[in-house]
Design a protein around this motif. Structure first.
Motif, PDB file in Angstrom:
ATOM      1  N   ALA A   1      12.964 -57.859 -24.094  1.00 57.60           N
ATOM      2  CA  ALA A   1      12.088 -58.947 -24.502  1.00 57.60           C
ATOM      3  C   ALA A   1      12.653 -60.270 -23.999  1.00 57.60           C
ATOM      4  CB  ALA A   1      11.970 -58.975 -26.012  1.00 57.60           C
ATOM      5  N   ALA A   2      11.777 -61.147 -23.576  1.00 60.98           N
ATOM      6  CA  ALA A   2      12.195 -62.447 -23.074  1.00 60.98           C
ATOM      7  C   ALA A   2      12.635 -63.354 -24.215  1.00 60.98           C
ATOM      8  CB  ALA A   2      11.048 -63.102 -22.320  1.00 60.98           C
ATOM      9  N   VAL A   3      13.684 -64.122 -23.949  1.00 62.97           N
ATOM     10  CA  VAL A   3      14.182 -65.111 -24.900  1.00 62.97           C
ATOM     11  C   VAL A   3      13.606 -66.477 -24.559  1.00 62.97           C
ATOM     12  CG1 VAL A   3      16.256 -66.275 -25.729  1.00 62.97           C
ATOM     13  CG2 VAL A   3      16.308 -63.820 -25.281  1.00 62.97           C
ATOM     14  N   ASP A   4      13.491 -66.770 -23.259  1.00 65.01           N
ATOM     15  CA  ASP A   4      13.000 -68.060 -22.796  1.00 65.01           C
ATOM     16  C   ASP A   4      12.519 -67.912 -21.363  1.00 65.01           C
ATOM     17  OD1 ASP A   4      12.374 -70.741 -22.837  1.00 65.01           O
ATOM     18  OD2 ASP A   4      14.436 -71.452 -22.817  1.00 65.01           O
ATOM     19  N   GLY A   5      11.712 -68.854 -20.907  1.00 65.69           N
ATOM     20  CA  GLY A   5      11.240 -68.825 -19.535  1.00 65.69           C
ATOM     21  C   GLY A   5      10.770 -70.194 -19.101  1.00 65.69           C
ATOM     22  N   VAL A   6      10.777 -70.417 -17.802  1.00 63.96           N
ATOM     23  CA  VAL A   6      10.315 -71.681 -17.241  1.00 63.96           C
ATOM     24  C   VAL A   6       9.805 -71.420 -15.835  1.00 63.96           C
ATOM     25  CG1 VAL A   6      12.577 -72.357 -16.335  1.00 63.96           C
ATOM     26  CG2 VAL A   6      10.891 -74.125 -16.896  1.00 63.96           C
ATOM     27  N   SER A   7       8.747 -72.129 -15.443  1.00 64.89           N
ATOM     28  CA  SER A   7       8.222 -71.953 -14.092  1.00 64.89           C
ATOM     29  C   SER A   7       8.673 -73.103 -13.203  1.00 64.89           C
ATOM     30  CB  SER A   7       6.690 -71.873 -14.110  1.00 64.89           C
ATOM     31  OG  SER A   7       6.144 -73.091 -14.548  1.00 64.89           O
ATOM     32  N   ALA A   8       8.735 -72.823 -11.912  1.00 63.75           N
ATOM     33  CA  ALA A   8       9.057 -73.854 -10.922  1.00 63.75           C
ATOM     34  C   ALA A   8       7.937 -74.885 -10.916  1.00 63.75           C
ATOM     35  CB  ALA A   8       9.209 -73.219  -9.547  1.00 63.75           C
ATOM     36  N   PRO A   9       8.239 -76.107 -10.500  1.00 62.98           N
ATOM     37  CA  PRO A   9       7.194 -77.139 -10.463  1.00 62.98           C
ATOM     38  C   PRO A   9       5.954 -76.726  -9.660  1.00 62.98           C
ATOM     39  CG  PRO A   9       9.339 -78.124 -10.136  1.00 62.98           C
ATOM     40  CD  PRO A   9       9.550 -76.635 -10.118  1.00 62.98           C
ATOM     41  N   ASP A  10       6.133 -75.940  -8.593  1.00 58.48           N
ATOM     42  CA  ASP A  10       4.980 -75.509  -7.798  1.00 58.48           C
ATOM     43  C   ASP A  10       4.414 -74.174  -8.269  1.00 58.48           C
ATOM     44  OD1 ASP A  10       6.857 -73.674  -6.959  1.00 58.48           O
ATOM     45  OD2 ASP A  10       6.734 -74.208  -4.840  1.00 58.48           O
ATOM     46  N   LYS A  11       4.945 -73.645  -9.365  1.00 57.09           N
ATOM     47  CA  LYS A  11       4.487 -72.390  -9.987  1.00 57.09           C
ATOM     48  C   LYS A  11       4.726 -71.163  -9.104  1.00 57.09           C
ATOM     49  CE  LYS A  11       2.511 -74.722 -13.371  1.00 57.09           C
ATOM     50  NZ  LYS A  11       3.431 -75.454 -14.145  1.00 57.09           N
ATOM     51  N   ALA A  12       5.563 -71.276  -8.058  1.00 60.30           N
ATOM     52  CA  ALA A  12       5.816 -70.146  -7.160  1.00 60.30           C
ATOM     53  C   ALA A  12       6.857 -69.185  -7.724  1.00 60.30           C
ATOM     54  CB  ALA A  12       6.250 -70.644  -5.789  1.00 60.30           C
ATOM     55  N   TYR A  13       7.678 -69.664  -8.647  1.00 58.88           N
ATOM     56  CA  TYR A  13       8.695 -68.810  -9.264  1.00 58.88           C
ATOM     57  C   TYR A  13       8.695 -68.991 -10.766  1.00 58.88           C
ATOM     58  CZ  TYR A  13      10.982 -66.925  -5.168  1.00 58.88           C
ATOM     59  OH  TYR A  13      11.251 -66.218  -4.044  1.00 58.88           O
ATOM     60  N   LEU A  14       9.095 -67.946 -11.436  1.00 61.46           N
ATOM     61  CA  LEU A  14       9.238 -67.974 -12.880  1.00 61.46           C
ATOM     62  C   LEU A  14      10.633 -67.455 -13.213  1.00 61.46           C
ATOM     63  CD1 LEU A  14       7.940 -68.296 -15.704  1.00 61.46           C
ATOM     64  CD2 LEU A  14       7.229 -65.920 -15.514  1.00 61.46           C
ATOM     65  N   ALA A  15      11.384 -68.224 -13.984  1.00 60.83           N
ATOM     66  CA  ALA A  15      12.707 -67.798 -14.446  1.00 60.83           C
ATOM     67  C   ALA A  15      12.558 -67.309 -15.878  1.00 60.83           C
ATOM     68  CB  ALA A  15      13.692 -68.960 -14.381  1.00 60.83           C
ATOM     69  N   ILE A  16      13.048 -66.113 -16.134  1.00 61.51           N
ATOM     70  CA  ILE A  16      12.957 -65.526 -17.473  1.00 61.51           C
ATOM     71  C   ILE A  16      14.352 -65.133 -17.930  1.00 61.51           C
ATOM     72  CG2 ILE A  16      12.060 -63.621 -18.856  1.00 61.51           C
ATOM     73  CD1 ILE A  16       9.655 -63.556 -16.976  1.00 61.51           C
ATOM     74  N   ARG A  17      14.714 -65.585 -19.125  1.00 60.98           N
ATOM     75  CA  ARG A  17      16.002 -65.209 -19.716  1.00 60.98           C
ATOM     76  C   ARG A  17      15.749 -64.124 -20.741  1.00 60.98           C
ATOM     77  NH1 ARG A  17      19.762 -65.331 -23.514  1.00 60.98           N
ATOM     78  NH2 ARG A  17      21.844 -66.060 -23.077  1.00 60.98           N
ATOM     79  N   THR A  18      16.456 -63.021 -20.575  1.00 60.47           N
ATOM     80  CA  THR A  18      16.455 -61.945 -21.563  1.00 60.47           C
ATOM     81  C   THR A  18      17.838 -61.964 -22.217  1.00 60.47           C
ATOM     82  OG1 THR A  18      17.266 -60.241 -20.049  1.00 60.47           O
ATOM     83  CG2 THR A  18      14.871 -60.598 -20.100  1.00 60.47           C
ATOM     84  N   PRO A  19      18.058 -61.173 -23.258  1.00 62.62           N
ATOM     85  CA  PRO A  19      19.381 -61.207 -23.894  1.00 62.62           C
ATOM     86  C   PRO A  19      20.549 -60.910 -22.943  1.00 62.62           C
ATOM     87  CG  PRO A  19      17.822 -60.129 -25.328  1.00 62.62           C
ATOM     88  CD  PRO A  19      17.112 -60.352 -24.015  1.00 62.62           C
TER      89      PRO A  19
END
Length: 77
Positions: A1-19
């Motif tokens: 399960a994801a803990v947190d996430g953020v997308s790049a300013p151009d929405k081309a990438y998504l960073a997802i932090r899991t435990p």
């Protein structure tokens, strides 16, 4: 399960932090790839205190810096 996430300013990438991992997914046209482009393993005590998006040589610099600081690329993923 994801803990947190953020997308790049151009929405081309998504960073997802899991435990246990930080994962980076390519995204386009409102959908996210099913397999991460790259991942870093995290320890329970690791903390992320800042995010910064970069491209080109800047991205290589940050990846090299993370590896020198002890981050481990997860092979085969």
């Amino acid at each position: 399960a994801a803990v947190d996430g953020v997308s790049a300013p151009d929405k081309a990438y998504l960073a997802i932090r899991t435990p246990k991992k930080m994962e980076f997914y390519h995204s386009s046209e409102g959908s996210i790839d099913s397999k991460a482009d790259f991942r870093f393993r995290l320890k329970e005590t690791d903390k992320i205190i800042m995010e910064e998006w970069a491209s080109g040589d800047e991205m290589d610099y940050w990846i090299d810096t993370l590896l020198k600081a002890g981050a481990v690329k997860i092979k085969g993923e």
